[in-house]
Design a protein around this motif. Structure first.
Motif, short mmCIF file in Angstrom:
data_model
loop_
_atom_site.label_atom_id
_atom_site.label_comp_id
_atom_site.label_asym_id
_atom_site.label_seq_id
_atom_site.Cartn_x
_atom_site.Cartn_y
_atom_site.Cartn_z
N ALA A 183 29.97 111.03 -73.15
CA ALA A 183 29.96 110.97 -74.61
C ALA A 183 28.81 111.79 -75.17
O ALA A 183 27.72 111.86 -74.58
CB ALA A 183 29.84 109.52 -75.07
N ASN A 184 29.07 112.45 -76.30
CA ASN A 184 28.07 113.23 -77.05
C ASN A 184 27.54 114.43 -76.27
O ASN A 184 26.48 114.97 -76.60
CB ASN A 184 26.91 112.34 -77.50
CG ASN A 184 27.36 111.29 -78.50
OD1 ASN A 184 28.01 111.62 -79.48
ND2 ASN A 184 27.05 110.03 -78.22
N GLN A 185 28.27 114.85 -75.24
CA GLN A 185 27.94 116.08 -74.53
C GLN A 185 29.08 117.08 -74.70
O GLN A 185 30.25 116.71 -74.64
CB GLN A 185 27.69 115.82 -73.04
CG GLN A 185 26.45 115.01 -72.76
CD GLN A 185 26.16 114.88 -71.27
OE1 GLN A 185 26.80 115.51 -70.44
NE2 GLN A 185 25.16 114.06 -70.93
N GLY A 234 34.94 105.85 -73.89
CA GLY A 234 36.26 105.25 -74.07
C GLY A 234 37.36 106.19 -73.64
O GLY A 234 37.11 107.25 -73.05
N GLU A 235 38.61 105.81 -73.92
CA GLU A 235 39.76 106.62 -73.57
C GLU A 235 40.15 107.53 -74.73
O GLU A 235 40.06 107.15 -75.89
CB GLU A 235 40.94 105.73 -73.20
CG GLU A 235 40.81 105.03 -71.87
CD GLU A 235 42.07 104.25 -71.52
OE1 GLU A 235 43.06 104.89 -71.11
OE2 GLU A 235 42.06 103.03 -71.69
N TYR A 236 40.65 108.72 -74.36
CA TYR A 236 41.06 109.70 -75.35
C TYR A 236 42.33 110.42 -74.91
O TYR A 236 42.63 110.49 -73.71
CB TYR A 236 39.97 110.76 -75.55
CG TYR A 236 38.72 110.27 -76.23
CD1 TYR A 236 38.53 110.43 -77.60
CD2 TYR A 236 37.71 109.66 -75.50
CE1 TYR A 236 37.38 109.99 -78.22
CE2 TYR A 236 36.56 109.21 -76.11
CZ TYR A 236 36.39 109.37 -77.48
OH TYR A 236 35.25 108.93 -78.09
N LEU A 237 43.04 110.97 -75.89
CA LEU A 237 44.08 111.95 -75.65
C LEU A 237 43.60 113.29 -76.18
O LEU A 237 43.08 113.37 -77.30
CB LEU A 237 45.38 111.58 -76.35
CG LEU A 237 46.16 110.37 -75.82
CD1 LEU A 237 47.43 110.18 -76.64
CD2 LEU A 237 46.50 110.54 -74.35
N SER A 259 45.39 112.60 -70.90
CA SER A 259 44.62 111.38 -71.14
C SER A 259 43.36 111.41 -70.29
O SER A 259 43.38 111.86 -69.14
CB SER A 259 45.46 110.13 -70.80
OG SER A 259 45.72 110.05 -69.42
N LEU A 260 42.24 110.94 -70.87
CA LEU A 260 40.94 111.03 -70.25
C LEU A 260 40.13 109.76 -70.50
O LEU A 260 40.36 109.07 -71.50
CB LEU A 260 40.15 112.22 -70.83
CG LEU A 260 40.77 113.61 -70.71
CD1 LEU A 260 40.04 114.56 -71.65
CD2 LEU A 260 40.68 114.10 -69.27
N SER A 261 39.17 109.52 -69.63
CA SER A 261 38.19 108.47 -69.85
C SER A 261 36.81 109.09 -69.92
O SER A 261 36.43 109.89 -69.05
CB SER A 261 38.25 107.43 -68.72
OG SER A 261 37.30 106.41 -68.95
N VAL A 262 36.05 108.75 -70.96
CA VAL A 262 34.73 109.32 -71.18
C VAL A 262 33.67 108.23 -70.98
O VAL A 262 33.81 107.12 -71.51
CB VAL A 262 34.63 109.91 -72.61
CG1 VAL A 262 33.22 110.41 -72.90
CG2 VAL A 262 35.66 111.04 -72.78
N ASN A 263 32.65 108.56 -70.21
CA ASN A 263 31.59 107.58 -69.95
C ASN A 263 30.46 107.68 -70.99
O ASN A 263 30.29 108.70 -71.63
CB ASN A 263 31.02 107.83 -68.55
CG ASN A 263 32.05 107.58 -67.47
OD1 ASN A 263 32.82 106.62 -67.54
ND2 ASN A 263 32.08 108.45 -66.47
#
Length: 263
Positions: A183-185, A234-237, A259-263
């Motif tokens: 996140a935020n990168q 969270g999860e994103y498309l 679909s992706l999961s971001v830490n």
């Protein structure tokens, strides 16, 4: 990016707006020997409402060998299957969905056209498509096209291994491993068509549960690159397609949705 899916299984009237397909696992990173994978059509991102019927899923294992899974799921709300994870590394999951659409030209602009009675549709000012009542007295010559979605996700068991750019009409390559996003990168992505950079591609970012109206839309650069920043974990498309000029005659439309999961 205006999203419109017309499918007879969605409502008795046959019309459902803003539903799009996706595929995603219950866990993107795991140490388990298997993981459940879900797919379906959703208005709220990643919240399946209707199953992806008759879909076949191509699995690319960490050693790059490929297998095909044909789920026997009978659920109406989602398609689900267990993906076996015998080896450490990253598994890619890919499938497709498509639907025919019609367009008509009105005042030099091409718009989606549906054979819908006037009393079954909102007022013309409230929609971005046309119905026969909008074109009374005009000769209607619809152009038929196909909208095709290529759907992808990635599951890593224990440790990440390299993944190849998506193999689809719209090719997407993450320069950061898709299961190692933060996140935020800033994450740089390359978009191509026929192995050539796709200038000004339209890239849409949707967090889990987000509707079309809540999505963030970006344009790729002339070299097909775009910088993505995920605002929180969270999860994103990530949805990618060509930019469309409504003044040009429509042709088949291609989307890649990841679909992706971001830490």
């Amino acid at each position: 990016m205006k999203k419109l899916l017309i499918a007879s299984f969605v409502m008795i009237s046959g019309y459902s707006f803003a539903h799009e397909p996706y595929v995603a696992p219950v866990a993107y990173q795991t140490t388990n020997t298997q993981v459940a994978v879900f797919s379906g059509y959703a208005e709220e991102a990643l919240n399946s409402e209707y199953a992806l019927k008759d879909a076949k899923f191509e699995i690319t294992n960490p050693n790059q060998s490929k297998t095909i899974v044909e789920p026997d799921s009978k659920l109406a709300s989602t398609t689900i299957f267990d993906l076996k994870l015998p080896d450490s590394g990253t598994y890619s999951v890919q499938t497709k969905a498509s639907y025919p659409l019609k367009y008509v030209q009105d005042q030099k602009e091409w718009k989606l056209f549906f054979d819908l009675a006037e009393d079954k549709a909102p007022a013309k000012a409230e929609r971005d498509y046309l119905i026969p009542a909008d074109l009374k007295g005009k000769k209607i010559a619809p152009v038929e096209v196909t909208r095709e979605w290529s759907l992808f996700t990635y599951i890593t068991k224990e440790k990440s291994s390299p993944v190849k750019p998506t193999s689809a009409p719209i090719q997407v390559e993450f320069l950061t491993h898709p299961n190692e996003l933060k996140a935020n990168q800033t994450t740089k992505v390359k978009v191509a068509k026929a192995n050539q950079p796709l200038a000004n591609a339209e890239v849409v970012l949707r967090a889990k549960g987000a509707t079309d109206e809540q999505a963030k839309t970006l344009k790729a650069n002339t070299d097909g690159t775009v910088d993505l920043v995920f605002p929180s974990a969270g999860e994103y498309l990530v949805e990618v397609t060509e930019s469309v000029d409504s003044k040009k005659k429509p042709s088949n439309q291609f989307y890649s949705i990841i679909s992706l999961s971001v830490n």
